[in-house]
Enzyme design. Structure first.
Site, PDB file in Angstrom:
ATOM      1  CG  HIS A  95      -3.190   5.323   2.470  1.00 55.47           C
ATOM      2  ND1 HIS A  95      -3.819   4.775   1.378  1.00 55.47           N
ATOM      3  CD2 HIS A  95      -3.392   4.450   3.495  1.00 55.47           C
ATOM      4  CE1 HIS A  95      -4.372   3.617   1.729  1.00 55.47           C
ATOM      5  NE2 HIS A  95      -4.126   3.403   2.998  1.00 55.47           N
ATOM      6  CG  ASP A 128      -3.059   6.731  -1.291  1.00 56.23           C
ATOM      7  OD1 ASP A 128      -1.940   6.364  -0.864  1.00 56.23           O
ATOM      8  OD2 ASP A 128      -4.102   6.069  -1.118  1.00 56.23           O
ATOM      9  CB  SER A 170      -6.659   1.570   3.531  1.00 58.77           C
ATOM     10  OG  SER A 170      -5.371   1.058   3.636  1.00 58.77           O
TER      11      SER A 170
END
Lengths: 374, 203
Positions: A351, A318, A153
């Site tokens: 995610h 995601d 991320s």
């Protein structure tokens, strides 16, 4: 999971008194970074891996504290002897980024100029500022070049930024569940989160420390919203469905559905320890991240500056940073003839998949890291 | 005759590729061919693979591998980015036959294609005997085969002509991996179990 935990670990603190000029135009005259290391730096200092944290992460990546056996690092499942980030081979470094609220200098730290917490006066920090600060930590540790810089991320964005800002200091970049820049939808979610905090009456323009209060309601809402974007629809369906806490509808606004209970719990927990100003800063760092801006939006031109080898990974479920976003990075690297591998991992956790202990996912990272020559 | 890594087409493909070339191997499996080309020809190589276990194996082999589905094209690759684009024993598994051939010659200067020849005499005999062929080059039962297109050398060459693709070179191998002499086209079609082609766009 195979392999072992690194066991009991200790945090360290480094003080830097060389001013750091920030992308926002601000200057931090001096600052502290807290960090942890696992494994041993080899004589050639060639086996160091920097693990960058995401929005709410910090320096405590792996292991536990002797006095707090339940305080386990946020990515413990991937670090340790026999694990992908094998501490028998690598020297792992994690730190809390500038602006954080886990010990490094941030909005809740005392501003030496005023003797009060920085609060709203803490300058906006960008991903590239973090990279510069991390480079100074590398200097301090005697690390000229990282065997790898990695993260998921926002952490992956730092790894990407490292490869562009300090190409000669990164031999491998492992960029997981990231994007080359945020989409309008990503920014929109961040702004709703910020609005929740900014409009909380306890926010006091960011100087809530002086009022002995915290914008807990806003931070809680921000986290609840964020949390939804970290999970997949399927996973939420499987985990909660339409399950009720009690068997019948109560026709009111109290907690009824299990998903409400879960989100409120997550929101409360987070709001209990995280600093709202840090949350604002982290989301702005995300929004501003766009290395291609230096090249008129041409990511291929930006990636031409890199020298590292790359592993890019995304997760099928995601929807915050979809596989298509990772493929933008892959395409820009391929266009420059860079060594790059890309894995699109089929995991059901949205995610948040990047934090999961999955045999194939960890197998890919493990296989890549085992081929790194020190 | 012994063949590199047990794959007779690998030696032929390797011979067409010059040192330092940029090679893209579509359906690269565990990266064996690319590794061979990197080690023996000093190429720069990338592979495309759809299967998780092959992705893992290719990364383990130290090969650049991009996970993707050939049916969806090669969007992440720029025009003319490669000297050679290889599609080894994979064309018969791809539904968008024309699409992938066009994509190969968009991203690469030359396409190298190998595929099992369904007109190989043993395959024909098998069908005449009432059963779908199973051989060295067609090692599947009809019900578990990844193959979705069934074609012969002559079929392929007719398609190339229709698409305006130039056949620069062709090698045909029997089941043992021995080269079948390039004589009469119909005879080659009958004697060849595996065909390897080198294609470019018509100039």
């Amino acid at each position: 999971m195979p392999g072992q935990s690194v066991g009991a670990v200790k945090s360290q603190r480094a003080h830097f008194d060389q001013p750091l000029h920030l992308r926002s135009g601000g200057v931090l005259p001096a600052y502290d970074l807290v960090y942890e290391t696992y494994g041993s730096l080899n004589a050639a200092k060639s086996n160091a891996i920097l693990v960058c944290h995401a929005l709410s992460g910090h320096h405590h990546i792996a292991g536990h504290y002797a006095e707090q056996p339940d305080n386990i690092g946020w990515w413990d499942n991937i670090v340790g002897p026999g694990r992908p980030l094998d501490t028998d081979k690598f020297f792992i470094v994690g730190l809390n980024n500038l602006g954080g609220c886990h010990g490094s200098t941030g909005p809740s730290s005392l501003n030496p100029a005023t003797g009060k917490p920085w609060g709203a006066d803490f300058p906006i920090v960008a991903v590239n500022d973090w990279v510069h600060a991390q480079a100074r930590l590398a200097d301090l540790l005697g690390i000229d070049s990282w065997a790898a810089v990695m993260g998921g991320s926002l952490g992956g964005m730092q790894a990407l930024r490292w490869s562009i800002t300090y190409p000669e200091r990164v031999r491998n970049a492992i960029v997981i569940a990231a994007a080359p820049k945020l989409s309008a939808q990503n920014i929109a979610f961040n702004d709703v989160a910020r609005q929740a905090i900014l409009t909380d009456p306890d926010f006091h323009g960011g100087n809530y420390y002086e009022h002995n209060t915290r914008p807990v309601r806003g931070l809680r809402l921000a986290r609840m919203l964020g949390h939804i974007t970290y999970l997949s629809d399927d996973q939420m369906g499987e985990k909660f469905g339409r399950e009720l806490r009690n068997s019948a509808f109560s026709f009111g606004f109290d907690v009824e559905f299990e998903v409400e209970s879960y989100l409120r719990y997550q929101g409360d927990k987070f709001a209990g320890y995280f600093d709202a100003n840090t949350y604002l800063l982290m989301t702005k760092a995300l929004d501003y991240f766009d290395p291609s801006r230096e090249d008129g939006g041409n990511l291929t031109a930006t990636m031409a500056r890199t020298q590292a080898n790359f592993l890019i990974a995304s997760f099928t479920t995601d929807w915050r940073f979809t596989p298509a976003r990772s493929k933008e990075i892959v395409a820009a690297l391929l266009a420059n003839g860079r060594n790059v591998s890309y894995a699109e991992i089929d995991l059901n956790f949205g995610h948040d998949s990047f934090l999961m202990d999955d045999a194939h996912y960890h197998g890919v990272v493990d296989a890549y890291l085992r081929n790194i020559k020190l | 005759m012994t063949h590199t890594l047990g794959r007779p087409d690998f030696d032929l493909i390797a011979a067409w590729i010059e040192p330092g070339h940029r090679v893209l191997d579509l359906g690269c499996g565990d990266g064996t061919l690319l590794k061979h080309l990197i080690e023996t020809r000093g190429v720069q190589g990338w592979g495309v693979e759809i299967d998780d276990s092959n992705i893992l194996a290719a990364i383990r082999n130290g090969i650049n591998v991009i996970q993707g589905n050939l049916e969806r094209g090669l969007d992440e690759f720029a025009d003319q980015a490669f000297d050679h684009v290889v599609l080894s024993r994979t064309l018969q598994t791809v539904r968008h036959t024309e699409g992938i051939l066009l994509e190969m010659l968009r991203v690469g200067r030359e396409a190298v294609v190998s595929f099992p020849n369904f007109a190989y005499w043993k395959n024909l005999r098998s069908v005449l005997d009432g059963r779908m062929p199973v051989s060295e080059d067609l090692p599947y039962q009809w019900y578990d085969s990844p193959n979705v297109r069934f074609f012969t050398l002559l079929d392929f060459e007719a398609l190339c002509e229709k698409m305006g693709l130039l056949i620069r070179e062709r090698h045909v191998l029997d089941e043992q991996g021995n080269i079948v002499a390039n004589t009469d086209n119909r005879e080659v079609n009958f004697l060849g179990s595996l065909a390897v082609y080198r294609l470019t766009r018509a100039r």
